[in-house]
Design an enzyme around this catalytic site. Structure first.
Site, PDB file in Angstrom:
ATOM      1  N   GLY A 155       0.784  -1.227   0.000  1.00 18.61           N
ATOM      2  CA  GLY A 155       0.000   0.000   0.000  1.00 18.61           C
ATOM      3  C   GLY A 155       0.814   1.274   0.000  1.00 18.61           C
ATOM      4  O   GLY A 155       0.298   2.356   0.281  1.00 18.61           O
ATOM      5  N   ASP A 282      -9.713   1.465 -15.122  1.00 15.31           N
ATOM      6  CA  ASP A 282      -9.682   2.085 -13.789  1.00 15.31           C
ATOM      7  C   ASP A 282      -8.792   3.323 -13.763  1.00 15.31           C
ATOM      8  O   ASP A 282      -8.653   3.955 -12.705  1.00 15.31           O
ATOM      9  CB  ASP A 282      -9.221   1.073 -12.733  1.00 15.31           C
ATOM     10  CG  ASP A 282      -7.855   0.488 -13.042  1.00 15.31           C
ATOM     11  OD1 ASP A 282      -7.698  -0.070 -14.143  1.00 15.31           O
ATOM     12  OD2 ASP A 282      -6.949   0.575 -12.201  1.00 15.31           O
ATOM     13  N   ASP A 292      -3.403   9.633 -12.072  1.00 11.69           N
ATOM     14  CA  ASP A 292      -2.782   8.342 -11.768  1.00 11.69           C
ATOM     15  C   ASP A 292      -1.665   8.024 -12.760  1.00 11.69           C
ATOM     16  O   ASP A 292      -1.759   7.103 -13.559  1.00 11.69           O
ATOM     17  CB  ASP A 292      -3.826   7.223 -11.745  1.00 11.69           C
ATOM     18  CG  ASP A 292      -3.367   6.047 -10.886  1.00 11.69           C
ATOM     19  OD1 ASP A 292      -2.335   6.167 -10.204  1.00 11.69           O
ATOM     20  OD2 ASP A 292      -4.038   5.004 -10.902  1.00 11.69           O
TER      21      ASP A 292
END
Length: 498
Positions: A155, A282, A292
């Site tokens: 993460g 996505d 992103d």
């Protein structure tokens, strides 16, 4: 001091409920060293008044901002290199907050920054008018820790990855491409293991300011489970907030608005010579704003097959295939909307992508060359001639200098022909380009008076410079070159758009 009076919290996505996101907490980082703070972006949502300590509290430890319920990891699926993956979602980030654009920022944006003094004066007059409309903006994170969708990953975000995202966003913003803005980058004091970087490598947490994080993949998840009710709720949520001109319940109209925004974005990528690298479902959102940034690149020279990602071995997301990739992703969104709409109007909305993309591409090239439209035929001649020149001279002429040298049209002839690339501008392709350019009048030729155009070279963002900027940080913890580059890009933004 705390947030400014212009700060207007409006956490609308959180109201959709647990079907769309999971409440999460940030990782507890061993360090929080503030590396980049974008006060210009923060001012658009009333956060520029935070002290550094308050900034770190909100964007390093993620204490909720006033009026915000706490972070949620958004749920979505996606096609990754056209293979469907139902196990993804916000795996190393979350939606931290939503707020309204300040009245001043909304007015400046609506006026397009074309007359900054007049716009600023007008914005000062309405500074206290909180009723003025403003876009809903998100604070989204990257590297904030594990979530239910991390799939055993850590993460985290590498510091180099955060630096690269800041550079990509700043370069695109300077060229007028719809993009998120990197609000904050904080180093977090962990050693990360990565297979594609020398490891261990430094860690960071990043916050981006973006118009929306609702992805095509957000709809795909609801469709995957056959949840017509979720698609209807999500569509109405996105329609009302981001495409309010579309009538309530009009799924085809909503798709048409997303198609139009996506076509404009793709055209501006091409004109900027930008290669996103990972155009999965996505990584595209309903507002047509790029975000992103992973293995992005800018073209060194015209090369249709140029790829950004080393793992894109088949060139699926190569430079010239980006329109195809975006259209394919739009068809996946349309497939989701078939659960709530008839197929014929959805197909009609999809079929508008091609014409819209060509129309926006002509406009984007004219904008990059700083000339006015003369009509479809003449504009197309200039577009074709520019690409032909770039193709013929690709060994001697980089992509970005074409637009820098000839900005303002043929009124820049003396500057271009007398510059460092003057001898390159000859031959059949150049003659065609010159004649096509001569047809078009300059748009706001006073922009050429900006000192940037007296320089021999434009601001670029090629990989060697990116690596050099990172090397200074990695080897000597020297952030001055990066901050100087970001400052120059801000100057370039002003020069292009005055």
């Amino acid at each position: 001091m705390p947030v400014s009076p212009a700060y207007r919290p409006d956490p609308r996505f959180f109201e959709l409920g647990a079907d769309y996101g999971d409440a999460v907490k940030s990782a507890d980082f061993p360090q929080t060293i503030l590396r980049l703070r974008n006060d210009r972006a923060a001012a658009t949502v009333g956060l520029e008044t935070l002290s550094d300590a308050e900034w770190i509290a909100h964007f390093g430890r993620f204490e909720p901002l006033p009026g915000q319920p706490g972070p949620i990891a958004m749920r979505y699926h996606g096609h990754q290199f056209r293979v469907y993956n139902p196990e993804i979602g916000d795996g190393r980030g979350f939606l931290a907050a939503q707020m309204r654009e300040t009245p001043q920022a909304a007015l400046l944006r609506e006026q397009g920054d074309r007359d900054n003094k007049r716009a600023q004066a007008a914005s000062d007059r309405v500074a206290s008018d909180s009723a003025l409309p403003g876009r809903l903006l998100d604070l989204g994170t990257k590297g904030s820790g594990q979530t239910p969708w991390s799939r055993h990953a850590d993460g985290r975000l590498t510091l180099k990855g955060g630096v690269r995202e800041a550079l990509a966003a700043a370069m695109l913003e300077s060229l007028g491409v719809p993009t998120c803005r990197i609000l904050s980058l904080i180093e977090t004091g962990e050693d990360l293991e990565r297979h594609d970087e020398p490891s261990p490598t430094r860690s960071a947490v990043m916050v981006r300011l973006s118009h929306s994080h609702i992805r095509f993949g957000t709809f795909q998840r609801a469709a995957y489970y056959g949840r017509k009710d979720q698609i209807e709720a999500l569509m109405e949520h996105a329609r009302s907030l981001y495409h309010p001109a579309v009538a309530p319940g009009d799924a085809a109209g909503f798709l048409a608005a997303v198609v139009e925004a996506s076509a404009a974005l793709t055209a501006k990528w091409i004109a900027a010579g930008f290669v996103h690298g990972v155009l999965n479902t996505d990584n595209l959102n309903v507002t047509g704003e790029s975000f992103d940034y992973g293995p992005w690149r800018f073209l060194p020279h015209y090369e249709p097959g140029f790829t950004a990602a080393y793992f894109d071995q088949n060139g699926l997301y190569a430079f010239a295939r980006q329109p195809e990739a975006v259209f394919w992703n739009l068809t996946q969104l349309a497939g989701c909307l078939k659960l709530i709409a008839e197929p014929e109007p959805l197909a009609a909305a999809l079929n508008a992508f091609g014409p819209a993309y060509i129309r926006h591409l002509r406009a984007a090239f004219l904008n990059r060359l700083g000339v006015r439209s003369l009509g479809e035929a003449a504009d197309q001649r200039l577009l074709d001639a520019t690409l032909a020149l770039a193709r013929e001279k690709k060994e001697a002429l980089r992509w970005e200098p074409i637009f820098f040298d000839w900005f303002g049209g043929f009124s820049s002839a003396a500057r271009a022909l007398g510059g460092v690339r003057g001898k390159t501008y000859q031959g059949e392709a150049f003659d065609a380009f010159r004649f096509a350019l001569m047809e078009h009048e300059p748009d706001r030729p006073e922009r050429l008076e900006h000192p940037m155009f007296a320089a021999p070279e434009p601001e670029e963002m090629l990989i060697d410079e990116v690596e050099a900027l990172w090397s200074a940080i990695d080897t000597a913890d020297d952030w001055a070159p990066l901050k100087a580059k970001l400052a120059r890009l801000e100057t370039a933004k002003a020069a292009w758009s005055l």
